[in-house]
Write an enzyme that holds these catalytic residues in place. Sequence first.
Site, PDB file in Angstrom:
ATOM      1  N   LYS A  81      -5.169  22.662  27.401  1.00 37.71           N
ATOM      2  CA  LYS A  81      -6.303  22.594  28.325  1.00 37.71           C
ATOM      3  C   LYS A  81      -5.852  21.902  29.607  1.00 37.71           C
ATOM      4  O   LYS A  81      -5.123  20.906  29.552  1.00 37.71           O
ATOM      5  CB  LYS A  81      -7.451  21.821  27.672  1.00 37.71           C
ATOM      6  CG  LYS A  81      -8.773  21.847  28.444  1.00 37.71           C
ATOM      7  CD  LYS A  81      -9.897  21.190  27.646  1.00 37.71           C
ATOM      8  CE  LYS A  81     -11.238  21.229  28.362  1.00 37.71           C
ATOM      9  NZ  LYS A  81     -12.335  20.626  27.558  1.00 37.71           N
ATOM     10  N   SER A 156     -16.457  23.466  27.018  1.00 40.19           N
ATOM     11  CA  SER A 156     -15.678  23.650  28.219  1.00 40.19           C
ATOM     12  C   SER A 156     -14.248  24.117  27.974  1.00 40.19           C
ATOM     13  O   SER A 156     -13.598  24.610  28.891  1.00 40.19           O
ATOM     14  CB  SER A 156     -15.624  22.339  28.997  1.00 40.19           C
ATOM     15  OG  SER A 156     -14.943  21.343  28.253  1.00 40.19           O
ATOM     16  N   SER A 180     -17.123  20.524  23.237  1.00 38.66           N
ATOM     17  CA  SER A 180     -16.266  21.436  23.988  1.00 38.66           C
ATOM     18  C   SER A 180     -15.075  21.998  23.226  1.00 38.66           C
ATOM     19  O   SER A 180     -14.367  22.854  23.764  1.00 38.66           O
ATOM     20  CB  SER A 180     -15.756  20.756  25.256  1.00 38.66           C
ATOM     21  OG  SER A 180     -16.751  20.817  26.247  1.00 38.66           O
TER      22      SER A 180
HETATM   23  N1  GLN Z   1     -21.163  21.134  27.159  1.00 42.40           N
HETATM   24  C1  GLN Z   1     -21.205  19.708  27.174  1.00 42.40           C
HETATM   25  C2  GLN Z   1     -21.258  19.218  28.595  1.00 42.40           C
HETATM   26  O1  GLN Z   1     -21.372  20.019  29.443  1.00 42.40           O
HETATM   27  C3  GLN Z   1     -20.012  19.156  26.446  1.00 42.40           C
HETATM   28  C4  GLN Z   1     -18.792  19.200  27.275  1.00 42.40           C
HETATM   29  C5  GLN Z   1     -17.585  18.651  26.573  1.00 42.40           C
HETATM   30  O2  GLN Z   1     -17.576  18.438  25.360  1.00 42.40           O
HETATM   31  N2  GLN Z   1     -16.559  18.382  27.361  1.00 42.40           N
HETATM   32  O3  GLN Z   1     -21.200  18.071  28.875  1.00 42.40           O
END
Ligand code: GLN
Length: 497
Positions: A81, A156, A180
């Site tokens: 990532k 994400s 995410s």
């Molecule tokens: N979708 C969640 C957010 O937008 C979690 C994101 C994540 O785990 N990095 O914050």
Amino acid sequence: MTAHDVPTTAIDIAAAVRAGIVSASDVVERHLAAIDAHERDVHAFNRVLADQARAAAAAIDAAVAAGDDPGPLAGVPVALKDNLCTRGVPTTCSSKILDGWRPPYDATVVTRLAAAGAIAVGKTNLDEFAMGSSTENSAFGPTRNPHDVERVPGGSSGGSAAAVAAGFAPVGLGSDTGGSIRQPAALCGVVGVKPTYGLVSRYGLVAFASSLDQVGPFTHTVADAAAVLEIIGGHDPMDSTSIPEPVPDLSALLDDGVDGLRVGRITDLPTGADPDVVERVEAAFDALAAAGATIVDVEVPAFTYGLTAYYLIAPAEASSNLARYDGVRYGLRVDAPDTNAMYMATRHEGFGAEVKRRIMLGTYALSAGYYDAYYGKALKVRRLIADDFARAYERADVLLTPASPSVAFAFGDKTDDPLAMYLCDTYTIPSNLSGHPGMSVPFGTGAHDLPIGVQVLAPALHEPTMFRVAAELERAAPPTPAPRMIDVAVGGAGSAR
Ligand code: GLN
């Protein structure tokens, strides 16, 4: 052996490379060929590291030829990532604000994987600074779901999930602050693990919300996830939140089955999951019961408030963590007549809409007069969630829930409605707030023949039990369909490689 005989799992690849049956170079070429063929449709990567991967493969092959130990993950391609620092290699967080920045060091997880013989093949796309559930918030265009390129891969860490699903690499690394890793794993039909807070070093992970962030793997199999976590986990003096203990043996119990284990059903779980998802979770309970587990009802009343608490705590921490991107220390600088104007212009240009929304939400929640009402209250809810989980885990060894409330959705479906997007993480967020581990395991398909993931939750440091249950689910699961990547016009979503 020809490149066509390259195995598909990390464990099998490493075994074949270590035994000299297949060369690391063949493994890498095979995966680069898959990237060449399909990356244009998927856009999993912000950057493909072809030359670097070939050089690393040659070094592994030389070690094997010399009779040296090439490491437990020898020759295993890994997709990282793009919020994990890689020395000398641009690390963008899919944000314009880091334009041109090259970290002077590797994240600990990157160092550990390389030391184990794994080979980084690229940096993967994400929602900007890991804020989102679809990768549509990337400054470089979205990633497409290999199972249906008209749909999101989740987020994400959508790029890493898609890279694994598409066969670009058998292993991906992501970060999970509120879901995410688990949500994109569910949407892409792969295994995704959020470890116990502190089990995996975050040194070199660009911080989003430091009390929640964890690094974890995407893989095709539960055994591969265990093998990767055994390498990247364990104490790191460079991360002050790192648990000062070795990572537990995760692979040992995978074949033990679930006979005698207590699997909890949360009776007051928030509603909102689609019927096809609910049906698969029920099927998962049935499969575990058939394998000898006892299903017990538990209550986790504060689970419902997780999302609300998260959207105060995570933005509050983000507003502080992202203050460092000021045009002076990293990446982008937009020139202006004076320093204050330069800060403003840089942040105005460099951050996307969702990141700005989070910074404003977080700044508001922390501001004098609102701190107690918002941030302080969210911390109290966080405590209630931990207490509720603790009570539930007196009666159950693991809990089972949906990982995502729906299968992969179409591009644009939720972009105009931040709250709809936030609801994607209803089932994953509470375990970030409590610091507990969770993982998504593919368990058949739902609407449009798209993958569905079942989430296994466990108490802190109970990964061995969580993996044991996950392995049983994997044995009982219907086969995940092959990705249906097709040629489409990628309109603006081209790789920035
Ligand atoms: N979708 C969640 C957010 O937008 C979690 C994101 C994540 O785990 N990095 O914050």
